[in-house]
Design a protein around this motif. Structure first.
Motif, short mmCIF file in Angstrom:
data_model
loop_
_atom_site.label_atom_id
_atom_site.label_comp_id
_atom_site.label_asym_id
_atom_site.label_seq_id
_atom_site.Cartn_x
_atom_site.Cartn_y
_atom_site.Cartn_z
N ASP A 80 0.84 -1.20 0.00
CA ASP A 80 0.00 0.00 0.00
C ASP A 80 0.87 1.25 0.00
O ASP A 80 1.89 1.30 0.69
CB ASP A 80 -0.90 0.04 1.24
CG ASP A 80 -1.95 -1.05 1.25
OD1 ASP A 80 -2.35 -1.48 0.15
OD2 ASP A 80 -2.36 -1.46 2.34
N ASP A 108 -2.97 4.74 -2.10
CA ASP A 108 -4.09 3.97 -1.55
C ASP A 108 -4.74 4.72 -0.41
O ASP A 108 -5.93 4.57 -0.17
CB ASP A 108 -3.58 2.61 -1.06
CG ASP A 108 -3.04 1.76 -2.19
OD1 ASP A 108 -3.78 1.57 -3.17
OD2 ASP A 108 -1.89 1.31 -2.09
N GLU A 109 -3.94 5.51 0.32
CA GLU A 109 -4.49 6.29 1.44
C GLU A 109 -3.70 7.58 1.56
O GLU A 109 -2.48 7.58 1.45
CB GLU A 109 -4.37 5.49 2.73
CG GLU A 109 -4.94 6.19 3.94
CD GLU A 109 -4.82 5.37 5.21
OE1 GLU A 109 -5.10 5.93 6.28
OE2 GLU A 109 -4.42 4.20 5.14
#
Length: 63
Positions: A35, A59-60
């Motif tokens: 990620d 992803d974040e």
């Protein structure tokens, strides 16, 4: 969740080594997922500019 799972896997390896399993007998495992997490507050504190393209692929994003 991945971070917790990674620590669990590491603890399993330590347990096996401490119980006498030769290191050469332990399987080598590759991560199945990676990620990309970007912390914008930290980037700003470091004086970094994060390109929009990188933010879009993350992803974040932590603001």
């Amino acid at each position: 969740m991945e971070l917790i799972f990674g620590h669990y896997r590491a603890a399993t390896y330590v347990y096996k080594i401490l119980n006498g399993t030769p290191v050469a007998d332990l399987p080598f495992e590759f991560p199945t997922r990676l990620d990309l997490v970007i912390n914008l507050r930290t980037a700003k504190a470091l004086g970094l500019t994060v390109p929009d393209m990188l933010l879009a692929r993350a992803d974040e994003v932590i603001e």
